[in-house]
Design a protein around this motif. Structure first.
Motif, PDB file in Angstrom:
ATOM      1  N   ILE A  30       0.661  -1.195  -0.334  1.00 11.76           N
ATOM      2  CA  ILE A  30       0.149  -0.490   0.065  1.00 11.76           C
ATOM      3  C   ILE A  30       1.260   1.300  -0.133  1.00 11.76           C
ATOM      4  N   THR A  33      -1.422   6.730   3.410  1.00 12.12           N
ATOM      5  CA  THR A  33      -1.762   8.086   3.639  1.00 12.12           C
ATOM      6  C   THR A  33      -2.050   8.657   4.889  1.00 12.12           C
ATOM      7  N   MET A  63      -2.711   3.242   7.178  1.00  9.71           N
ATOM      8  CA  MET A  63      -4.212   3.181   6.512  1.00  9.71           C
ATOM      9  C   MET A  63      -3.562   4.258   4.841  1.00  9.71           C
ATOM     10  N   GLY A  64      -4.094   3.799   4.162  1.00  8.23           N
ATOM     11  CA  GLY A  64      -3.089   3.792   2.698  1.00  8.23           C
ATOM     12  C   GLY A  64      -4.517   4.085   1.418  1.00  8.23           C
ATOM     13  N   VAL A  65      -3.646   3.004   0.480  1.00  9.92           N
ATOM     14  CA  VAL A  65      -4.155   2.720  -1.358  1.00  9.92           C
ATOM     15  C   VAL A  65      -3.199   1.659  -1.469  1.00  9.92           C
ATOM     16  N   ASP A  80      -7.469   0.265  -3.800  1.00 10.43           N
ATOM     17  CA  ASP A  80      -8.833  -0.213  -3.204  1.00 10.43           C
ATOM     18  C   ASP A  80      -7.666   1.046  -1.812  1.00 10.43           C
ATOM     19  N   ARG A  81      -9.319   1.833  -0.995  1.00 12.55           N
ATOM     20  CA  ARG A  81      -8.368   1.904  -0.137  1.00 12.55           C
ATOM     21  C   ARG A  81      -9.202   1.441   1.359  1.00 12.55           C
ATOM     22  N   LYS A 147     -10.772  -2.843   4.005  1.00 12.49           N
ATOM     23  CA  LYS A 147     -10.859  -2.503   3.255  1.00 12.49           C
ATOM     24  C   LYS A 147     -12.069  -1.492   3.236  1.00 12.49           C
ATOM     25  N   ASP A 151     -15.980   7.562   1.125  1.00 13.30           N
ATOM     26  CA  ASP A 151     -14.888   8.462   0.678  1.00 13.30           C
ATOM     27  C   ASP A 151     -14.893   9.483   2.279  1.00 13.30           C
ATOM     28  N   ASP A 154      -9.668  10.562   6.580  1.00  8.59           N
ATOM     29  CA  ASP A 154      -9.266   9.014   6.798  1.00  8.59           C
ATOM     30  C   ASP A 154      -9.052   8.715   8.421  1.00  8.59           C
ATOM     31  N   TYR A 157     -11.590   5.717  10.076  1.00  7.88           N
ATOM     32  CA  TYR A 157     -10.681   4.414  10.169  1.00  7.88           C
ATOM     33  C   TYR A 157      -9.474   4.639  10.644  1.00  7.88           C
TER      34      TYR A 157
END
Length: 398
Positions: A30, A33, A63-65, A80-81, A147, A151, A154, A157
């Motif tokens: 990932i 972010t 967390m991230g993408v 996917d985020r 997942k 939107d 951050d 989550y």
């Protein structure tokens, strides 16, 4: 890539390190972010230094993408985020099937006589590169990358990675009776959430902390707060009909204020040559126990003390006579994050934000500012309660 690394006792720095890659077909990589600084990260600066190596990458609240996907990953795709629990679990072994992901028998560190591997948290837990970095490899990604389907920002989550489920487990383990009183020792990030969770569940919540800003934040959620003074125990007794609270969550842990001898021993051990310091840490290490001792003293007879703060001593003196005589229960352990996420996910997505996940962060910073943020967080300066790093962004500490 750039990453925050441990260099020596009391010294971390942002350095260039190799980019992570897919190693096993169940991995993803990932782009990070957001990555928070945890109170337990501060233990790495000195107390747990003997188990770190130069250039180890720190951080376990990311967390991230998703940017790369292994051939056997079924539930994720590029773009996917995701939010990443700090515990690395296989999801199918005997312990994982029981919800005890911190004891995963696939990633367990048997050579260290320790549990499941953790991101960025010493050789005791696998020496896995952490998430205070631009990129992160996630093993067993279908189990360990959660997942996100909205939107929402951050911060909705991010705390599912560690501190929110840690607080949830701490309150669950505390076994507070219906309409009972919960005392939370320490109102740092985990303590803040533990107090809010207690109020959310309908308990009366008392919170103790030295820092005025932390007490003020807890009070916004209906917590009755107390400063740490010489008559603290008497004041707790006065507020609980002389019996004490039904349950206590100790959200402080090994680096509690007080006991200068233990504080000196922790620091001195971390500064010894590596081989000697490891031997001492595994045989004679002690914690600063003032928060735990106060919790045992405060809880009412027949009550429960739940430890969410991290302890690492192996030679800690415990008041067994008092514990036995009072008939108290004691629960503890690293958080089994994956166990609690299904309970917490709808709460963090609730538009009302009942646990205040959007009301905790006091400082946003770039990755390059991470060493300064560690120092600020450790010293509790500038009203610092929670720091979130944003790799790839240029920020200024707020």
């Amino acid at each position: 890539m750039r990453a925050l690394t441990w260099q020596a006792p009391l010294k971390v720095s942002v350095e260039d390190v190799p980019d992570p890659t897919i190693i096993d077909p169940t991995d993803v990589v990932i782009r990070v972010t957001s990555s928070a600084i945890c109170g337990s990260d501060l233990h790495l600066l000195d107390v747990l230094g003997p188990f770190l190596h130069k250039d180890d990458v720190l951080g376990h609240e990311p967390m991230g993408v998703v940017v790369e996907v292994g051939s056997e990953v079924r539930n994720l795709r590029e773009g996917d985020r995701v939010v990443i629990p700090f515990v690395i679990a296989c999801g199918h072994c005997y312990m994982c099937a029981r919800g005890l992901t911190t004891q995963c028998e696939t990633t367990q560190n048997r050579d260290q006589k320790a549990g499941a591997s953790l991101y960025g948290y010493t050789e005791l837990y696998g020496r896995v590169p952490g998430g205070q970095a631009e990129y992160l490899r996630v093993p067993f990604a279908d189990v360990n990358a959660m997942k996100i389907h909205t939107d929402l920002p951050d911060e909705r989550y991010l705390f599912l990675s560690d501190i929110l489920p840690t607080a949830w487990q701490g309150v669950d383990y505390a076994a507070v009776p219906a309409d009972g009183t919960l005392l939370v020792m320490g109102l740092g990030p985990v303590g803040q959430f533990a107090a809010r969770i207690g109020a959310y569940r309908g308990y009366r919540v008392l919170g103790v902390d030295l820092v005025p800003e932390r007490r003020a934040l807890a009070e916004r959620y209906g917590v009755e707060t107390l400063d740490v003074t010489d008559d603290l125990h008497a004041r707790i007794q006065d507020l609980t009909e002389g019996r004490g609270p039904h349950s206590v969550v100790d959200a402080v842990g090994m680096e509690a204020h007080g006991n200068p001898f233990a504080a000196f021993a922790q620091t001195a051990t971390g500064l010894l040559p590596s081989a000697a310091s490891k031997r001492l840490a595994k045989t004679l290490s002690v914690d600063r126990l003032s928060a735990l001792m106060a919790s045992i003293e405060a809880v009412q007879r027949g009550g429960t003390v739940s430890l969410s703060g991290v302890y690492g001593g192996v030679a800690d003196p415990m008041p067994m006579l008092t514990m036995f005589d009072k008939g108290i229960g004691l629960r503890m352990g690293q958080c089994n994050v994956q166990r609690w996420i299904p309970d917490l996910w709808p709460i963090v997505e609730d538009p009302a934000d009942p646990l205040g996940v959007m009301d905790l962060v006091t400082h946003h910073a770039s990755l390059e500012e991470a060493p300064a943020m560690y120092d600020l967080f450790k010293k509790k300066e500038d009203g610092c309660i929670k720091v979130v790093l944003h790799p790839g962004e240029q920020l200024s500490g707020r």
